[in-house]
Structure formats: C-alpha cells, structure tokens
Design an enzyme around this catalytic site. Structure first.
Site, PDB file in Angstrom:
ATOM      1  N   GLU A  36       0.841  -1.208   0.000  1.00 23.38           N
ATOM      2  CA  GLU A  36       0.000   0.000   0.000  1.00 23.38           C
ATOM      3  C   GLU A  36       0.874   1.255   0.000  1.00 23.38           C
ATOM      4  OE1 GLU A  36      -3.926  -0.315   2.485  1.00 23.38           O
ATOM      5  OE2 GLU A  36      -2.406  -1.531   3.458  1.00 23.38           O
ATOM      6  N   SER A  83      19.141   3.500  -0.880  1.00 26.29           N
ATOM      7  CA  SER A  83      17.952   2.657  -0.944  1.00 26.29           C
ATOM      8  C   SER A  83      17.941   1.984  -2.316  1.00 26.29           C
ATOM      9  CB  SER A  83      16.750   3.565  -0.738  1.00 26.29           C
ATOM     10  OG  SER A  83      15.598   2.804  -0.700  1.00 26.29           O
ATOM     11  N   LYS A 116      15.378 -10.298  -1.425  1.00 21.56           N
ATOM     12  CA  LYS A 116      15.251  -8.994  -0.774  1.00 21.56           C
ATOM     13  C   LYS A 116      14.642  -9.249   0.592  1.00 21.56           C
ATOM     14  CE  LYS A 116      13.684  -4.273  -1.220  1.00 21.56           C
ATOM     15  NZ  LYS A 116      13.507  -4.128   0.219  1.00 21.56           N
ATOM     16  N   ARG A 137      20.646   2.617   9.154  1.00 18.87           N
ATOM     17  CA  ARG A 137      20.785   3.438   7.973  1.00 18.87           C
ATOM     18  C   ARG A 137      20.685   4.934   8.300  1.00 18.87           C
ATOM     19  NH1 ARG A 137      18.390   1.917   3.085  1.00 18.87           N
ATOM     20  NH2 ARG A 137      16.550   1.368   4.279  1.00 18.87           N
ATOM     21  N   GLU A 177      20.638  -7.062   6.919  1.00 18.15           N
ATOM     22  CA  GLU A 177      19.340  -6.815   7.532  1.00 18.15           C
ATOM     23  C   GLU A 177      19.269  -7.570   8.844  1.00 18.15           C
ATOM     24  OE1 GLU A 177      16.929  -4.919   5.643  1.00 18.15           O
ATOM     25  OE2 GLU A 177      18.709  -4.661   4.381  1.00 18.15           O
ATOM     26  N   LYS A 317       9.666  -6.673  -6.514  1.00 16.78           N
ATOM     27  CA  LYS A 317       8.902  -7.123  -5.350  1.00 16.78           C
ATOM     28  C   LYS A 317       7.791  -8.070  -5.756  1.00 16.78           C
ATOM     29  CE  LYS A 317       9.343  -3.415  -2.183  1.00 16.78           C
ATOM     30  NZ  LYS A 317       8.722  -3.190  -0.892  1.00 16.78           N
ATOM     31  N   CYS A 411     -19.109   3.798  23.418  1.00 12.50           N
ATOM     32  CA  CYS A 411     -18.219   2.653  23.630  1.00 12.50           C
ATOM     33  C   CYS A 411     -19.037   1.366  23.621  1.00 12.50           C
ATOM     34  CB  CYS A 411     -17.507   2.806  24.974  1.00 12.50           C
ATOM     35  SG  CYS A 411     -16.608   1.333  25.466  1.00 12.50           S
ATOM     36  N   CYS A 414     -19.112  -0.182  27.404  1.00 14.33           N
ATOM     37  CA  CYS A 414     -19.724   0.453  28.573  1.00 14.33           C
ATOM     38  C   CYS A 414     -20.713   1.556  28.187  1.00 14.33           C
ATOM     39  CB  CYS A 414     -18.644   1.021  29.486  1.00 14.33           C
ATOM     40  SG  CYS A 414     -17.900   2.515  28.815  1.00 14.33           S
ATOM     41  N   CYS A 429     -12.799   5.731  24.354  1.00 12.96           N
ATOM     42  CA  CYS A 429     -13.804   5.697  25.409  1.00 12.96           C
ATOM     43  C   CYS A 429     -13.200   6.404  26.614  1.00 12.96           C
ATOM     44  CB  CYS A 429     -14.130   4.243  25.758  1.00 12.96           C
ATOM     45  SG  CYS A 429     -14.991   4.092  27.323  1.00 12.96           S
TER      46      CYS A 429
HETATM   47  S1  IVH Z   1      21.468  -3.881  -1.752  1.00 16.31           S
HETATM   48  C1  IVH Z   1      23.118   0.193  -2.705  1.00 16.31           C
HETATM   49  N1  IVH Z   1      20.463  -6.286  -1.303  1.00 16.31           N
HETATM   50  O1  IVH Z   1      16.269  -3.083   0.971  1.00 16.31           O
HETATM   51  C2  IVH Z   1      22.408  -1.112  -2.686  1.00 16.31           C
HETATM   52  N2  IVH Z   1      19.487  -4.412  -0.230  1.00 16.31           N
HETATM   53  O2  IVH Z   1      14.467  -1.146  -0.131  1.00 16.31           O
HETATM   54  C3  IVH Z   1      21.319  -1.188  -1.705  1.00 16.31           C
HETATM   55  N3  IVH Z   1      17.640  -4.983   1.275  1.00 16.31           N
HETATM   56  O3  IVH Z   1      18.366  -0.340   1.523  1.00 16.31           O
HETATM   57  C4  IVH Z   1      21.178  -2.359  -0.949  1.00 16.31           C
HETATM   58  N4  IVH Z   1      17.693  -7.150   0.933  1.00 16.31           N
HETATM   59  O4  IVH Z   1      18.315  -2.278   3.331  1.00 16.31           O
HETATM   60  C5  IVH Z   1      20.386  -4.954  -1.045  1.00 16.31           C
HETATM   61  N5  IVH Z   1      19.692  -8.461  -0.960  1.00 16.31           N
HETATM   62  C6  IVH Z   1      19.613  -7.142  -0.700  1.00 16.31           C
HETATM   63  C7  IVH Z   1      18.664  -6.608   0.173  1.00 16.31           C
HETATM   64  C8  IVH Z   1      18.615  -5.224   0.394  1.00 16.31           C
HETATM   65  C9  IVH Z   1      17.099  -6.162   1.591  1.00 16.31           C
HETATM   66  C10 IVH Z   1      17.201  -3.683   1.821  1.00 16.31           C
HETATM   67  C11 IVH Z   1      18.321  -2.694   1.989  1.00 16.31           C
HETATM   68  C12 IVH Z   1      17.940  -1.572   1.077  1.00 16.31           C
HETATM   69  C13 IVH Z   1      16.457  -1.709   1.041  1.00 16.31           C
HETATM   70  C14 IVH Z   1      15.844  -0.993  -0.139  1.00 16.31           C
END
Ligand code: IVH
Length: 671
Positions: A36, A83, A116, A137, A177, A317, A411, A414, A429
C-alpha cells in the site's frame, strides 16, 4: 483532472507519505502494508513526473527515510547507505536492464540475484577483521550506533574467521538486515498478549523496535538474527564483483543469504527470480522480493547512483497474496487507554497458507476513505503482517440495501460517549471504569516491566475484575487468600503466593509504579527518566510542562499526557489509595544506585553459604533490586553457589551462566 485537484492530490499524498515514513522508520508501527505504501509513492512519483512545477519542496520521493532517534550516538557511514528502486513489473525490469546496458555500453549483463530481505538495514564495520560498530541506515549518511544491541545477535561473529584470511581488508563496511524469525515474533507477541500489551504488526516492526532499545539486556531476550548481503566502503579494494563478495561472506563465516544466483542477461535473471519465489517461504527471514545487482564492481562504479539509489541494482517485489471475501460485521475493540479500534469480522478465507477471519480497519477515517461497509465483498491482503488488511471494496458486489458504516458514538463495552482529540486519528472511550480498560490496565500494572507481580496474569485479572473483587489497581492490595480460593486455578498455596507477591510489589522501584500507571506515551524508558529526574510522585504530580519537558526524552505530547492523567479525579483517588497502602513513590539516590547494580539481575541460589542462610541472601539481593528464582535458565544472570552445590551448579556451567560465591555477592553489593 483540474490543476487545482492535482495540486491537492500531490499535497495530500506528500503529507500521507511523510506520516507513514515517520511511523515506519521512527516509531516502527506502520499502519499500512509495504505494498500500500509503495502504491502511494508510485502515484506521487508519477504525478510529480507529469507536473514537475507542482512538486512540493518537502517531497519524500527523492529522499531516504530517517530512522535516527534521540538517545543514540550518531555515526557517519564511510560510504552512504542508499535505498533501491522498486518495481512490481516485469516491463520495468526490462527497462532497467536496457538503461543499464546503455549506461555501461555492454550487451548481456552479468547479474547476481538475491532475496530482498524485509528486515532492518544495518551497516557493520570490521576493522582488521574485528567487528567494531553496527549502525542503522539513519538518513543514509549518518545512522544510530546500535552496536550493543547488535552484539546480542548469536550468529554474528565478532571476528572474521575461516579460509581466505589473507583477504581480510583493513576496513570494510558490510551491509545487511537484522530480522526476527517468525517463531520468535510469535513468542514475543503471545507474551505481550498475555500481559495485555499492544501487539507488533509484523516481525520487521518488532525487529526495528528491538534494535532501538536502550536496554540491550532486553534486546538480548528477543533473539535477533542477521543476514548480510552488501558491501559499503572497503579498503584496500579487495573484490572485483558481487559474486566474490558473497563467497567471502561465507568463507568468513558470516551469516549470508540462503541462496543467490548468477545470470547472464535479464531473461535469465527473470528465471532466477521465479525460482526464488518458489523457495523463499523456507527462509528464516521474510523475503518480499528479489534484488538484481550488476555483478561487476567496475560496472557498478561506471553506472553510478542517484542521491537515493544505485543505477546498477533494482528490487523486484513479489505482490502479496490477495483474496476476496465478505465482511460479516464490523466490531470495535477497546484498548487499555480506551482506544476504539474497528475490526472487520470476515467470512473465513485462506490467505498465504493460513485462515483469515479478521482484518484491522485501523480507524474511522480509514473506513470512510475506503467506504468499507458491513456486508461488503472486499479484497484482503497479507504482506508480512499477521493481521491482514482490507485493500478495497468490490463495488459491483455491493448489495442494493447497503449503507455507509457509521462509527459508533458510544463505547461498545460500557456505552460511554466516545470522544476524539483533535490531533488523534482514533476515537476513544473516556470512561476509566470501562471493564475491558480496567482489565487491561490492571494487567499492565502487574506485568513484568511494571510492578512485576508473579502469578497475576491475564486469566487471574479477568476473573478478579469479572467477579467484582477489584475495580482498580489499588484494590489489589486489599486482596486476601480467601478471596482468591473460589477462583479457577487457585489453591491455598497459589493464593498465598499471589497475596505475598502483591505485598512484595509495594517496595518496587518508583519507575515501575510510574510505568504501571499506564499513562499514555510513557513507556519504560520515559518512566525511568522521569523517576530519575523528578524523583517523587508528589513532585511529578505538581510538575508543569516546562519541568517535564526539561527531562531528556520527554516531549510536548508526553508532557501533556502526563498532566492530563494527573488532572483526572479518578486517578487522584487511586493514587492516594496506593500511597495509603505504602507503595514506594520515591526514587532515592541510594535506591537508584543499588538498582543500578542489581536491577533486573536474576539470581539462583545453590549450596550452603559460609556466613548467611539462603533467606538472608535472598533479602540482600532483593533489597538491591535483584530477583531470586528457583531454576537456572539462560535468563539467569548469576548463580550464587555455596558448599556442596546441587545440579543447578552444573546447569549453570553448561549454559555459561556466571557463578559467584558469597564474597562475590558482597563485593557486588558494595559497589
Ligand atoms: S542492496 C546500494 N540487497 O532493501 C544497494 N538491499 O528497499 C542497496 N535490502 O536499503 C542495498 N535485501 O536495506 C540490497 N539483498 C539485498 C537486500 C537489500 C534487503 C534492503 C536494503 C535496502 C532496502 C531498499
């Protein structure tokens, strides 16, 4: 759309996304699913692309969110933590590939495909192979130092080991992560449910909250895990491609992704993504997509980055699973502070492998915005959340006699008239005697990070309130064993124990009482800070905004909430009853010092001590804020052992629990 409307939509989306960023990054309590959220961002990005002159100066599109919090040391990344661009579409993957081929002027590109991971991004700095620092980060440039919490992660070695040791760089930042397994997430939430505390929506939120705990002992109790996937700064340059870096992670015995693939060209990459989709449910961490990275580091350099994301990588994704079902009814739940939360009671449907019968509707505005009605057919979706979300209504299936949902004015428990504060999304409430509120408040008061009353769990509280034996926390102190005997699961011994545990709680540290009162926004840390700085209940009750805000970590919202709590007559009455019962309402310096030594330390006693009996030892420990329990577990901090100790001694050795003798205890107490 007219320009005026577009302008309004851009402003609305900007505001909404900034709000969700704050919830996600700082408060770790996201209201909506990642999908979303991505949809909102996608809509804003596309409007901004079409109408660049309408872009708001605080547009969240080109910036990385910020997770930094007060109370943490900031640390500058040697190389920014960027990111990733996101996509849900195969077409956009092709576009990414075409763009990258153009940028570095090559034909079929060599890619690495990785899971990911839906976790909390962290950067680990290893200096000469030794783990020196773990940093979040933050805003991409500077993050919060969370080293002490990261060090509680069992599978994270402090030192690189294994083969290829000659390859260890002088300094390397390794990105990954932090996550919590589903099992651990469920264990913690089950416990919270038992204590009547609010539940975390998904493992990511809980992991994000845990890495930001100021108390790393508590962080250790929640078993964080980590998986590493990327390289930041590295000196001297040791690698020429991502594939070799992955191999090094394994060779150094660092936790890395279960599986990664190499592919030549985007079509092969796509096949790997499909394979990943079939395997990802078996991973310990939540995987919400694939990351496609250019293998060659020289190629990565050549492609470069925007201020937000690299041009040499993209995240594809997986769309969360969705299902259609009917809302049989909408019910409203009452929380500890009176928050009224609407819930959709669904016709049960199978979604992502589990039967779903309820979905949160967040609040009245959300229902109105989506025009969700009882009897509607809706699309529900589960994206890593335990509680699925209602995404949209299917208007074609709406019955002719359907009516808009009207949020109850009273509520449901109650019947008190619901109120809504101007700055809040929720109705609440206001009746402090509302039964579900009373049950949850007392449960909270008795819970571990409040008065820690052993034996007073949810079941006992429900019975005590249900039978009319108690109406507020002060009534607990008038309970006698005879009152408890008729209740389910109580016998003479357990009744005596509970009465004793309640009486013992009178001497708890003042911050526990303060936290136990359940003042909105006052969590454990704030309660500790307030108790330390303002010292007595009396002073706190008289404190004005200025005094409150002068305490580190207390902001305007919290100050307002504290003042309004103490302004309520009913709270006054309960407090004066607690004072009459003799509860500790002062944090004395001596007490504070003692609590700093043994607070929250758990001891187990075994064997006979030279100069005191066990009861005396227990009293000494408890007076200094420690706790004595019967059996050794990995939650035990110390085993106090005397002559001829029992099996507890061996167990402590096996679990690596520190073993001390009487002299050791005395020197701890003297500190
Ligand atoms: S590479 C500069 N590899 O997803 C390259 N990130 O939504 C950036 N993430 O900031 C990161 N799995 O925190 C990379 N296999 C993966 C990942 C990954 C999760 C996170 C990471 C990134 C975020 C972006």
């Amino acid at each position: 759309m007219k320009e005026q409307n577009i302008k309004q939509r851009i402003a609305g989306l900007t505001r909404e996304i900034i709000r969700h960023n704050e919830l996600y990054y700082r408060r770790t309590e996201s209201e909506i699913s990642n999908l979303e959220y991505d949809r909102l961002k996608e809509e804003l990005a596309s409007l901004e692309a079409q109408y660049p002159h309408l872009i708001s100066p605080d547009s969240p599109i080109r910036i990385v969110g910020d997770d930094r919090l007060a109370g943490f040391q900031s640390y500058r990344h040697r190389q920014p933590m960027l990111s990733l661009e996101n996509t849900y579409s195969r077409n956009e993957l092709d576009e990414f590939d075409a763009r990258l081929r153009r940028l570095i002027n090559q034909d079929a590109l060599d890619y690495v495909i990785e899971p990911k991971i839906d976790g909390v991004a962290v950067s680990l700095t290893f200096e000469k192979g030794v783990l020196r620092r773990a940093v979040t980060r933050g805003n991409g440039i500077e993050g919060d130092d969370i080293t002490s919490n990261a060090l509680t992660i069992k599978n994270l070695p402090r030192r690189l080991s294994g083969k290829n040791l000659h390859d260890i760089p002088d300094i390397i930042e390794i990105r990954g992560e932090i996550f919590l397994s589903l099992a651990e997430f469920e264990r913690i939430n089950a416990k919270r449910a038992e204590l009547g505390e609010s539940l975390y929506a998904n493992p990511r939120n809980l992991a994000a909250g845990t890495v930001k705990l100021l108390d790393s002992k508590e962080a250790k109790r929640r078993k964080l895990d980590i998986v590493l996937h990327g390289m930041g700064f590295c000196e001297p340059a040791t690698f020429t491609n991502q594939n070799d870096f992955h191999k090094a992670l394994r060779a150094w015995n660092l936790p890395s992704v279960n599986k990664f693939w190499r592919a030549k060209g985007i079509d092969e990459a796509w096949e790997c993504i499909q394979k990943l989709d079939t395997l990802r449910n078996n991973f310990a961490y939540a995987t919400d997509g694939a990351v496609i990275k250019l293998n060659s580091l020289a190629g990565q350099d050549e492609a470069g980055s925007t201020s937000k994301a690299p041009r040499w990588a993209i995240a594809y994704k997986f769309a969360p699973e969705q299902a259609e079902t009917r809302i049989n009814s909408i019910t409203v739940q009452v929380g500890r502070t009176g928050t009224l939360t609407p819930v959709a009671e669904l016709e049960p449907v199978i979604l992502a492998g589990t039967t779903v019968a309820r979905a949160t509707l967040h609040n009245a505005d959300e229902i109105a915005r989506k025009d969700i009605r009882e009897g509607d057919w809706v699309v529900v979706e589960k994206a890593g959340e335990i509680i699925p979300a209602v995404i949209k209504v299917l208007p074609d299936k709406r019955l002719a006699d359907s009516r808009p949902y009207v949020f109850p004015a009273n509520c449901p428990a109650c019947d008190a008239e619901a109120i809504r504060l101007p700055e809040e999304a929720a109705w609440r409430c206001p009746n402090l005697n509302c039964p579900p509120q009373v049950r949850r408040r007392i449960g909270h008061f008795a819970s571990r990070y409040c008065m820690d009353i052993e034996g007073l769990g949810k079941a006992a509280v429900d019975q005590l309130v249900g039978q009319g034996l108690i109406r507020n926390v002060a009534d607990l102190y008038g309970l006698q064993a005879a009152d408890l005997l008729p209740l389910e699961k109580f016998a003479q011994k357990s009744a005596d124990n509970l009465v004793r545990a309640i009486a013992d709680s009178k001497n708890r540290e003042f911050w526990r009482l303060l936290h136990g009162l359940g003042i909105q926004h006052v969590g454990v840390q704030a309660a500790k800070d307030l108790a330390l700085n303002i010292k007595t209940l009396r002073a706190l009750m008289e404190a004005d905004d200025e005094t409150l805000i002068a305490v580190d970590g207390v902001g305007e919202t919290m100050a307002k909430s504290i003042r309004s709590f103490f302004e309520q007559k009913a709270n006054h009455k309960t407090l004066s009853l607690l004072v009459d019962e003799g509860l500790n309402t002062i944090s004395e310096p001596a007490h504070a010092k003692a609590s700093a030594t043994l607070a929250e330390k758990t001891f187990v006693l075994t064997g006979s001590l030279p100069n005191m009996n066990r009861d005396e030892a227990r009293k000494l420990i408890e007076r200094a804020g420690g706790k004595v329990t019967a059996s050794v577990s990995n939650k035990t901090d110390y085993v106090l052992a005397g002559a001829t100790p029992g099996s507890k001694f061996e167990k402590a050795q096996k679990l690596g629990v520190t073993i001390i003798d009487e002299a050791g205890l005395r020197s701890m107490l003297a500190n």
